[in-house]
Design a protein around this motif. Structure first.
Motif, PDB file in Angstrom:
ATOM      1  N   ASP A 179       0.725  -1.276   0.128  1.00  0.00           N
ATOM      2  CA  ASP A 179      -0.034  -0.246   0.075  1.00  0.00           C
ATOM      3  C   ASP A 179       0.853   1.213  -0.148  1.00  0.00           C
ATOM      4  N   GLY A 180       1.845   1.199   0.776  1.00  0.00           N
ATOM      5  CA  GLY A 180       2.619   2.405   0.773  1.00  0.00           C
ATOM      6  C   GLY A 180       3.593   2.653  -0.538  1.00  0.00           C
ATOM      7  N   GLU A 181       4.020   1.398  -1.136  1.00  0.00           N
ATOM      8  CA  GLU A 181       4.613   1.647  -2.450  1.00  0.00           C
ATOM      9  C   GLU A 181       3.634   2.191  -3.438  1.00  0.00           C
ATOM     10  N   LEU A 182       2.407   1.835  -3.399  1.00  0.00           N
ATOM     11  CA  LEU A 182       1.429   2.129  -4.271  1.00  0.00           C
ATOM     12  C   LEU A 182       1.039   3.397  -4.053  1.00  0.00           C
ATOM     13  N   ARG A 183       0.901   3.936  -2.955  1.00  0.00           N
ATOM     14  CA  ARG A 183       0.723   5.520  -2.946  1.00  0.00           C
ATOM     15  C   ARG A 183       2.105   6.321  -3.169  1.00  0.00           C
ATOM     16  N   GLY A 184       3.322   5.761  -3.225  1.00  0.00           N
ATOM     17  CA  GLY A 184       4.432   6.309  -3.802  1.00  0.00           C
ATOM     18  C   GLY A 184       4.334   6.644  -4.997  1.00  0.00           C
ATOM     19  N   ALA A 192      10.189  12.308 -16.322  1.00  0.00           N
ATOM     20  CA  ALA A 192      10.262  10.733 -16.410  1.00  0.00           C
ATOM     21  C   ALA A 192      11.165  10.330 -15.297  1.00  0.00           C
ATOM     22  N   ASP A 193      12.256  10.687 -15.009  1.00  0.00           N
ATOM     23  CA  ASP A 193      12.955  10.198 -13.966  1.00  0.00           C
ATOM     24  C   ASP A 193      12.471  10.257 -12.523  1.00  0.00           C
ATOM     25  N   ASP A 194      11.458  11.174 -12.487  1.00  0.00           N
ATOM     26  CA  ASP A 194      11.001  11.325 -11.134  1.00  0.00           C
ATOM     27  C   ASP A 194       9.958  10.045 -10.972  1.00  0.00           C
ATOM     28  N   VAL A 195       9.256   9.659 -11.983  1.00  0.00           N
ATOM     29  CA  VAL A 195       8.571   8.300 -11.840  1.00  0.00           C
ATOM     30  C   VAL A 195       9.525   7.180 -11.714  1.00  0.00           C
ATOM     31  N   MET A 196      10.694   7.119 -12.583  1.00  0.00           N
ATOM     32  CA  MET A 196      11.678   6.115 -12.507  1.00  0.00           C
ATOM     33  C   MET A 196      12.062   5.832 -11.022  1.00  0.00           C
ATOM     34  N   SER A 197      12.363   7.125 -10.229  1.00  0.00           N
ATOM     35  CA  SER A 197      12.847   7.104  -8.809  1.00  0.00           C
ATOM     36  C   SER A 197      11.764   6.454  -8.168  1.00  0.00           C
ATOM     37  N   ALA A 198      10.651   6.714  -8.280  1.00  0.00           N
ATOM     38  CA  ALA A 198       9.569   6.146  -7.147  1.00  0.00           C
ATOM     39  C   ALA A 198       9.513   4.640  -7.557  1.00  0.00           C
ATOM     40  N   LEU A 199       9.595   4.297  -8.868  1.00  0.00           N
ATOM     41  CA  LEU A 199       9.551   2.705  -9.059  1.00  0.00           C
ATOM     42  C   LEU A 199      10.657   2.099  -8.412  1.00  0.00           C
ATOM     43  N   ALA A 200      12.017   2.768  -8.291  1.00  0.00           N
ATOM     44  CA  ALA A 200      13.244   2.279  -7.863  1.00  0.00           C
ATOM     45  C   ALA A 200      13.034   2.082  -6.434  1.00  0.00           C
ATOM     46  N   ALA A 201      12.236   2.914  -5.589  1.00  0.00           N
ATOM     47  CA  ALA A 201      11.822   2.844  -4.350  1.00  0.00           C
ATOM     48  C   ALA A 201      10.768   1.908  -3.764  1.00  0.00           C
ATOM     49  N   CYS A 202      10.608   0.875  -4.620  1.00  0.00           N
ATOM     50  CA  CYS A 202       9.528  -0.071  -4.505  1.00  0.00           C
ATOM     51  C   CYS A 202       9.968  -1.339  -4.502  1.00  0.00           C
ATOM     52  N   PRO A 203      10.716  -1.895  -3.363  1.00  0.00           N
ATOM     53  CA  PRO A 203      11.359  -3.041  -3.402  1.00  0.00           C
ATOM     54  C   PRO A 203      10.635  -4.491  -3.320  1.00  0.00           C
ATOM     55  N   SER A 204       9.326  -4.136  -2.522  1.00  0.00           N
ATOM     56  CA  SER A 204       8.561  -5.229  -2.364  1.00  0.00           C
ATOM     57  C   SER A 204       7.639  -5.562  -3.866  1.00  0.00           C
ATOM     58  N   GLN A 227       1.304  11.659 -10.110  1.00  0.00           N
ATOM     59  CA  GLN A 227       0.575  13.106 -10.153  1.00  0.00           C
ATOM     60  C   GLN A 227       1.392  14.158 -10.080  1.00  0.00           C
ATOM     61  N   LYS A 228       2.518  14.037  -9.277  1.00  0.00           N
ATOM     62  CA  LYS A 228       3.496  15.580  -9.418  1.00  0.00           C
ATOM     63  C   LYS A 228       4.618  15.389 -10.239  1.00  0.00           C
ATOM     64  N   ALA A 229       4.924  14.474 -10.919  1.00  0.00           N
ATOM     65  CA  ALA A 229       6.224  14.022 -11.778  1.00  0.00           C
ATOM     66  C   ALA A 229       6.205  15.046 -12.722  1.00  0.00           C
ATOM     67  N   GLN A 230       7.456  15.822 -12.674  1.00  0.00           N
ATOM     68  CA  GLN A 230       7.972  16.927 -13.624  1.00  0.00           C
ATOM     69  C   GLN A 230       8.648  16.143 -15.015  1.00  0.00           C
TER      70      GLN A 230
END
Length: 839
Positions: free
Chosen positions: A626-631, A642-654, A637-640
């Motif tokens: 749930d936390g990773e999904l919210r991330g 493509a790197d912003d989205v990629m950073s969020a995906l990299a922060a989803c280890p589970s 919603q806020k990405a300026q």
């Protein structure tokens, strides 16, 4: 022959009548080929059926699969193909005949009509009263509402409940052959249709009835008769369980590991510092989420007491409609709004037994002299208390923790199906006694006045002074009240009161019409003719009452030409993902992923919808996903860039360890490809053995699963002597995939610890390396781990749970045995009848 035709002719006419009723009610399905838009059925179709159809086309002879990777990373016994046991002729042929009317709609009501009519005939009521009772039971609002919702197996189990009671009635009357046949059939068909919760409620009612029978036999000192009947019932239950061993094993096995089983995590204290008693099944708040209210029980007599369904409709005569028009709002012929005001999150409609049925039930409690009525009543009251759930917490907290198996079930309000069975039984039973003139005048007058005063009196109060009993305000009103003007809410409260008042008057009219028939019967000179007229009149009144209420919740507008599978048309995102045939991977739909099956229809989904998902997966959702999904949602919603989205995906280890390669954020747009998904399997450099489940789930917050594997110490013996050694050249790849069989190839210079992106589930999965069985264990809370020796190897995982296979064989041969016993019973009875007539 004439006697036989005369004896069975009226029953054939009853069946034709029942068939006609359901064909008229469900005419869009019967005559136009339409289907009911059933939410749960549509979701069930999406539970990976598309994938299973694909696998079945390439299945080897004798192959079966009881594992699906379509939802929640993988689950057992949800959907599958093939059977491990040979198919044999089965007693369920009886079930099949009745369902030919229309499996997903008309047949559910038809089964209830036939079953209750059978019970009524065995109870010795006249033909019209038997029909009246069948209509009262089968057309009760709950039975219709669950059809609209798609609760198909539940509807069939409810429909077959009277067969079990019919068998008990015959056994108690020493009609052992057909008592055993019907009791066996009732229990077996209840289990075969597969809604254990309703069967559980039926068992509780049967226990009350059985206790009443035992007490009666003890008083009569008929110990031999009691023992004989009891042994027959035990034998029938065992025989009924055997053909359903496969389904029951699946339910039992899955319940040990699902949200209906115990958690391994230590409970946390609430805001007040109190620690809730740990349930060995569902969480209590979740189980009691749908609890009926004390005053809401008035809906069994007056359907709109609590406003009907969530999102009910108001017509142009309503106060809210008039106020909206006065204030310049654009509204159509009807207005959908918050008419329901109970304390449930939402409801599809009320539990309504019928006004006349309630009147007859109270009357029956006065006039029936048989003590068994009290045991039926006691069972009905007990199940009503269970249905109250959190609204009778002092009682239900005790039941939840100590009544065997009870904490495995949710939506406790469905326990009202038992009062829904008992009310027409006692009501028609009492009417039979009255029409047969077996009730003395004093008792009859007293019962009549009390039943009319109680049911009619409540209706009068709700009609003339609804606010005297109810305030028509819901705890959920606050969610919208501050978003609308004061006049809107005031008008809505007035309309809620008007809905209750109007239906109270409606119920009062039906009660008075039924009471009027009885008064006419008392004064009639020709009692035999009058009894027939009253019986037919009651049947017509009950049908008119229930039919018109039922049509509020299931009518022609609920039927569509579109089949459930047609709801799952490929979207732009689906088409793009299906182009990727590189091994297997999982897909996350960020739009309510834990409550949808659109994704799992075509893909291996991270989410899904199922009432018994694996508990560890649910806890992974709660603590990590749930936390990773919210991330991810926040980044999109806020990405300026493509790197912003990629950073969020990299922060989803589970999510990455679950091999989530694609993210669907808009079905009609290209999906987002996740380059950080770990793949199907990988070798780790580090091992972290932890003390317990708390430490295991906590470790997921700190480790990188691609580097470190977390393992509970209970698996320590599988890791004795192993020391992780980094080998940068080591590889492990998935070479062949089927839901029940996964084949990997590994190559390493040193012994490695492999983590597989597959859900760990034991017992069931076995692992082999080069054909030799080896142990595997749970890693990273939910995945599989294994020691892999140096060199090149073939690793195979097979899902073939031996208990499931054995149960399938038992079920197949036992079904055939019961069919033979039924044929033998019919043959014996026929021979006895022929022999008697010949003499």
């Amino acid at each position: 022959m004439k006697d036989l035709l005369k004896q069975w002719g009226k029953h054939i006419v009853a069946l034709i009548l029942f068939l006609g009723l359901v064909m008229v009610y469900f005419s869009p399905a019967v005559f136009d080929g339409k289907v009911v838009m059933q939410g749960d059925n549509i979701k069930a179709v999406g539970m990976g059926h598309s994938q299973m159809d694909q696998y079945a086309k390439t299945a080897q002879p004798g192959e079966f699969s009881a594992w699906s990777d379509a939802m929640f990373g993988g689950m057992p016994y949800v959907t599958g193909y093939g059977q491990p046991a040979p198919s044999m002729p089965s007693y369920t042929i009886v079930d099949g005949w009745l369902k030919k009317v229309g499996y997903g709609d008309a047949a559910m009501v038809f089964v209830g009509l036939v079953s209750f009519y059978l019970l009524m005939c065995i109870m010795g009521v006249n033909w019209w009263l038997a029909i009246a009772g069948a209509i009262a039971f089968a057309f009760a609002s709950y039975n219709i509402i669950i059809i609209e919702a798609g609760h198909i197996v539940k509807a069939y189990v409810i429909g077959y409940m009277p067969v079990t009671l019919a068998g008990m009635a015959l056994l108690f009357r020493r009609s052992y052959l057909w008592g055993a046949v019907l009791f066996l059939l009732g229990v077996a068909l209840s289990l075969a249709n597969g809604h254990i919760q309703i069967t559980y409620y039926l068992v509780l009612l049967c226990l009350f009835i059985y206790i009443g029978y035992v007490i009666k036999k003890i008083r009569e000192k008929a110990y031999g008769e009691w023992l004989k009947t009891s042994l027959i019932m035990v034998a029938c239950v065992i025989l009924a369980v055997l053909p359903n061993a496969q389904g029951m094993y699946s339910n039992w096995d899955l319940s040990q590991h699902s949200t209906r089983g115990a958690t391994e995590l230590t409970p946390k204290p609430d805001a007040s510092g109190k620690v809730e008693k740990v349930s060995t099944g569902l969480d209590k708040d979740y189980a009691f989420q749908w609890s009926y209210g004390w005053k809401e029980l008035l809906t069994v007599l007056v359907p709109n007491t609590y406003g009907g369904s969530s999102g009910g409709t108001l017509d142009s005569s309503s106060e809210l409609y008039k106020e909206l028009k006065k204030n310049g709002a654009q509204v159509g012929k009807e207005l959908r709004t918050y008419t329901y005001w109970g304390d449930k999150i939402f409801t599809s409609g009320p539990v309504y037994f019928g006004a006349l049925v309630c009147f007859l039930f109270v009357l029956g409690m006065f006039v029936v002299r048989n003590r068994m009525k009290w045991w039926l009543f006691a069972g009905s009251v007990f199940l009503t208390f269970l249905a109250l759930g959190r609204n009778f917490d002092a009682f239900n907290d005790l039941m939840f923790h100590y009544l065997p198996m009870y904490n495995k079930f949710r939506t406790v309000e469905m326990a009202l199906v038992i009062p829904g069975l008992v009310f027409p039984i006692i009501g028609i039973w009492g009417l039979r006694e009255i029409l047969a003139q077996k009730v003395d005048e004093a008792r009859l007058k007293k019962g009549f006045l009390w039943s009319l005063g109680l049911t009619g009196g409540i209706c009068v109060i709700l009609w003339l002074m609804p606010s005297l009993l109810l305030n028509f305000q819901s705890a959920y009103d606050a969610q919208f009240q501050n978003q609308v003007p004061e006049w809107y809410y005031t008008a809505l409260l007035m309309d809620r009161a008007s809905l209750a008042s109007a239906d109270a008057l409606r119920s009062l009219i039906f009660i008075l019409l039924g009471a009027g028939l009885l008064v006419w019967f008392w004064k009639a000179k020709n009692k035999k003719t009058a009894a027939t007229v009253v019986s037919a009149g009651v049947a017509v009144l009950i049908l008119a009452d229930l039919w018109t209420v039922d049509r509020r919740y299931l009518n022609d507008s609920n039927f569509v030409k579109q089949q459930p599978s047609e709801m799952y048309k490929e979207t732009v995102a689906d088409e793009e993902i299906l182009k990727d045939t590189d091994s297997t991977f999982r897909v996350l739909n960020i739009n309510n992923p834990w409550q949808e099956t659109n994704t799992s229809y075509y893909h291996h989904s991270i989410g899904g919808y199922h009432a018994v998902k694996l508990r560890r997966y649910q806890e992974l959702i709660d603590h990590r996903l749930d936390g990773e999904l919210r991330g991810i949602i926040g980044a999109l919603q806020k990405a300026q860039t493509a790197d912003d989205v990629m950073s969020a995906l990299a922060a989803c280890p589970s999510l990455n360890m679950l091999n989530t390669r694609y993210i669907i954020y808009n079905p009609e747009q290209q999906p987002l490809r996740n380059p950080y998904a770990f793949g199907n399997a990988w070798f780790v450099d580090k091992l972290d053995i932890v003390e317990n489940a708390d430490a295991e789930i906590e470790a997921l917050n700190t480790i990188n699963p691609l580097v470190t594997a977390v393992v509970d110490k209970r698996f320590q013996k599988d890791l004795e002597g192993f020391v992780p050694q980094k080998d940068s050249t080591a590889t492990i790849v998935l070479e062949e995939y089927r839901p029940n069989r996964l084949t990997y190839k590994s190559k390493a210079d040193k012994e490695q610890l492999a983590v597989f992106s597959e859900v760990y589930y034991q017992p069931g999965w076995t692992a082999t390396i080069d054909g030799k069985e080896v142990p595997h264990f749970r890693a990273d809370w939910i995945l599989r781990g294994m020691r892999v020796p140096a060199g090149e190897h073939t690793i195979v995982f097979d899902f073939r749970p031996q208990g499931y296979v054995t149960a399938a064989y038992v079920a197949s041969y036992s079904s055939f045995l019961i069919l033979l016993l039924l044929i033998a019973a019919v043959g014996w009875s026929g021979w006895q009848y022929w022999k008697k007539n010949k003499e």
